[in-house]
Design a protein around this motif. Structure first.
Motif, PDB file in Angstrom:
ATOM      1  N   PRO A 176      18.010  20.365  10.488  1.00 30.89           N
ATOM      2  CA  PRO A 176      16.897  19.415  10.481  1.00 30.89           C
ATOM      3  C   PRO A 176      16.590  18.853   9.104  1.00 30.89           C
ATOM      4  CG  PRO A 176      16.052  21.646  10.527  1.00 30.89           C
ATOM      5  CD  PRO A 176      17.549  21.744  10.594  1.00 30.89           C
ATOM      6  N   VAL A 177      16.105  17.627   9.115  1.00 33.33           N
ATOM      7  CA  VAL A 177      15.591  16.981   7.910  1.00 33.33           C
ATOM      8  C   VAL A 177      14.386  16.149   8.336  1.00 33.33           C
ATOM      9  CG1 VAL A 177      17.119  14.976   8.081  1.00 33.33           C
ATOM     10  CG2 VAL A 177      16.181  15.606   5.879  1.00 33.33           C
ATOM     11  N   ALA A 178      13.349  16.159   7.517  1.00 32.10           N
ATOM     12  CA  ALA A 178      12.149  15.362   7.804  1.00 32.10           C
ATOM     13  C   ALA A 178      12.171  14.110   6.947  1.00 32.10           C
ATOM     14  CB  ALA A 178      10.887  16.175   7.528  1.00 32.10           C
ATOM     15  N   ILE A 179      11.868  12.997   7.578  1.00 36.42           N
ATOM     16  CA  ILE A 179      11.827  11.705   6.897  1.00 36.42           C
ATOM     17  C   ILE A 179      10.423  11.137   7.082  1.00 36.42           C
ATOM     18  CG2 ILE A 179      12.728   9.343   6.881  1.00 36.42           C
ATOM     19  CD1 ILE A 179      15.343  10.488   7.994  1.00 36.42           C
ATOM     20  N   ILE A 180       9.859  10.600   6.030  1.00 37.31           N
ATOM     21  CA  ILE A 180       8.568   9.930   6.117  1.00 37.31           C
ATOM     22  C   ILE A 180       8.848   8.437   6.291  1.00 37.31           C
ATOM     23  CG2 ILE A 180       6.353   9.501   4.989  1.00 37.31           C
ATOM     24  CD1 ILE A 180       6.922  12.476   5.618  1.00 37.31           C
ATOM     25  N   ALA A 181       8.321   7.861   7.369  1.00 41.06           N
ATOM     26  CA  ALA A 181       8.534   6.437   7.648  1.00 41.06           C
ATOM     27  C   ALA A 181       7.216   5.804   8.065  1.00 41.06           C
ATOM     28  CB  ALA A 181       9.566   6.274   8.762  1.00 41.06           C
ATOM     29  N   GLU A 182       7.035   4.544   7.718  1.00 39.13           N
ATOM     30  CA  GLU A 182       5.832   3.825   8.120  1.00 39.13           C
ATOM     31  C   GLU A 182       5.935   3.440   9.594  1.00 39.13           C
ATOM     32  OE1 GLU A 182       5.355   0.529   5.470  1.00 39.13           O
ATOM     33  OE2 GLU A 182       4.594   1.804   3.859  1.00 39.13           O
ATOM     34  N   HIS A 183       4.806   3.476  10.279  1.00 36.42           N
ATOM     35  CA  HIS A 183       4.802   3.186  11.718  1.00 36.42           C
ATOM     36  C   HIS A 183       5.284   1.772  12.020  1.00 36.42           C
ATOM     37  CE1 HIS A 183       0.968   1.053  11.177  1.00 36.42           C
ATOM     38  NE2 HIS A 183       1.109   0.619  12.408  1.00 36.42           N
ATOM     39  N   THR A 184       5.063   0.851  11.103  1.00 36.71           N
ATOM     40  CA  THR A 184       5.489  -0.528  11.325  1.00 36.71           C
ATOM     41  C   THR A 184       7.017  -0.649  11.305  1.00 36.71           C
ATOM     42  OG1 THR A 184       5.184  -0.953   8.968  1.00 36.71           O
ATOM     43  CG2 THR A 184       3.378  -1.558  10.434  1.00 36.71           C
ATOM     44  N   SER A 185       7.680   0.152  10.485  1.00 36.89           N
ATOM     45  CA  SER A 185       9.141   0.067  10.411  1.00 36.89           C
ATOM     46  C   SER A 185       9.806   0.627  11.664  1.00 36.89           C
ATOM     47  CB  SER A 185       9.659   0.791   9.171  1.00 36.89           C
ATOM     48  OG  SER A 185       9.432   2.183   9.282  1.00 36.89           O
ATOM     49  N   LEU A 186       9.078   1.478  12.401  1.00 35.31           N
ATOM     50  CA  LEU A 186       9.625   2.054  13.631  1.00 35.31           C
ATOM     51  C   LEU A 186       9.059   1.377  14.874  1.00 35.31           C
ATOM     52  CD1 LEU A 186       9.464   5.831  12.689  1.00 35.31           C
ATOM     53  CD2 LEU A 186      11.436   4.309  12.588  1.00 35.31           C
ATOM     54  N   ALA A 187       8.182   0.397  14.682  1.00 36.33           N
ATOM     55  CA  ALA A 187       7.536  -0.330  15.783  1.00 36.33           C
ATOM     56  C   ALA A 187       6.747   0.604  16.691  1.00 36.33           C
ATOM     57  CB  ALA A 187       8.564  -1.126  16.584  1.00 36.33           C
ATOM     58  N   VAL A 188       6.077   1.589  16.089  1.00 35.60           N
ATOM     59  CA  VAL A 188       5.225   2.509  16.844  1.00 35.60           C
ATOM     60  C   VAL A 188       3.845   1.863  16.968  1.00 35.60           C
ATOM     61  CG1 VAL A 188       4.103   4.772  16.806  1.00 35.60           C
ATOM     62  CG2 VAL A 188       6.475   4.551  16.068  1.00 35.60           C
ATOM     63  N   PRO A 189       3.384   1.626  18.207  1.00 36.69           N
ATOM     64  CA  PRO A 189       2.070   0.992  18.357  1.00 36.69           C
ATOM     65  C   PRO A 189       0.940   1.975  18.073  1.00 36.69           C
ATOM     66  CG  PRO A 189       3.007   1.482  20.512  1.00 36.69           C
ATOM     67  CD  PRO A 189       4.047   1.855  19.477  1.00 36.69           C
ATOM     68  N   LEU A 190      -0.046   1.515  17.317  1.00 34.36           N
ATOM     69  CA  LEU A 190      -1.248   2.290  17.026  1.00 34.36           C
ATOM     70  C   LEU A 190      -2.448   1.408  17.361  1.00 34.36           C
ATOM     71  CD1 LEU A 190      -0.358   4.038  13.631  1.00 34.36           C
ATOM     72  CD2 LEU A 190      -0.296   5.013  15.913  1.00 34.36           C
ATOM     73  N   PRO A 191      -3.648   1.980  17.441  1.00 32.46           N
ATOM     74  CA  PRO A 191      -4.828   1.161  17.764  1.00 32.46           C
ATOM     75  C   PRO A 191      -4.985  -0.030  16.823  1.00 32.46           C
ATOM     76  CG  PRO A 191      -5.385   3.495  17.811  1.00 32.46           C
ATOM     77  CD  PRO A 191      -3.988   3.397  17.279  1.00 32.46           C
ATOM     78  N   ASP A 192      -5.564  -1.106  17.349  1.00 30.00           N
ATOM     79  CA  ASP A 192      -5.744  -2.339  16.569  1.00 30.00           C
ATOM     80  C   ASP A 192      -6.615  -2.136  15.338  1.00 30.00           C
ATOM     81  OD1 ASP A 192      -4.166  -3.777  18.312  1.00 30.00           O
ATOM     82  OD2 ASP A 192      -5.857  -4.373  19.575  1.00 30.00           O
ATOM     83  N   ALA A 193      -7.476  -1.122  15.361  1.00 30.43           N
ATOM     84  CA  ALA A 193      -8.355  -0.856  14.217  1.00 30.43           C
ATOM     85  C   ALA A 193      -7.566  -0.421  12.987  1.00 30.43           C
ATOM     86  CB  ALA A 193      -9.376   0.217  14.582  1.00 30.43           C
ATOM     87  N   ILE A 194      -6.335   0.019  13.185  1.00 32.27           N
ATOM     88  CA  ILE A 194      -5.492   0.463  12.069  1.00 32.27           C
ATOM     89  C   ILE A 194      -4.720  -0.743  11.559  1.00 32.27           C
ATOM     90  CG2 ILE A 194      -3.608   1.986  11.389  1.00 32.27           C
ATOM     91  CD1 ILE A 194      -4.558   3.876  13.636  1.00 32.27           C
TER      92      ILE A 194
END
Length: 120
Positions: free
Chosen positions: A25-43
């Motif tokens: 295993p390896v952990a990678i830190i990625a921004e939600h926008t680069s992975l197209a992960v939807p989050l609430p509109d307030a974010i």
């Protein structure tokens, strides 16, 4: 720490069968926008996610997100067939887990019961 060098560190994940099953295993830190992960509109600002990749699973698999490298750039994506992979890319591993942090804007809205609501 060298800001221009590789950023190394330690992350903590809940133990579970998914984490335990990872051979390399390896952990990678990625921004939600680069992975197209939807989050609430307030974010409105990018949110860092922890992406757990198993480097031992460095082969194509359907219905899996893959970590690939092309021209020195890391790309996480899903591909329907092996032919859909970009030419010249190397599969470095498969994504096993994506952890989204809890953010205050994810609080529940009012339930209608004062005993339950934090804001009344």
């Amino acid at each position: 720490s060298d800001p221009d060098g590789p950023q190394l560190g330690t992350v903590a994940l809940d133990g579970g069968s998914v984490v335990a099953a990872c051979e390399d295993p390896v952990a990678i830190i990625a921004e939600h926008t680069s992975l197209a992960v939807p989050l609430p509109d307030a974010i409105t600002e990018p949110v860092d996610l922890i992406v757990l990749v198993d480097r031992a699973a460095n082969h194509f698999a359907e219905r899996r997100f893959l970590l690939t490298e092309q021209n020195g750039e890391l790309i996480i994506g899903a591909f329907e067939t092996k032919a859909d992979l970009p030419a010249g890319c190397e599969i470095l591993g498969q994504v096993q887990l994506c952890q989204i942090p809890w953010l205050p804007s994810m609080k529940k809205t009012k339930t209608g019961f004062m005993e339950v609501d934090e804001y009344f």
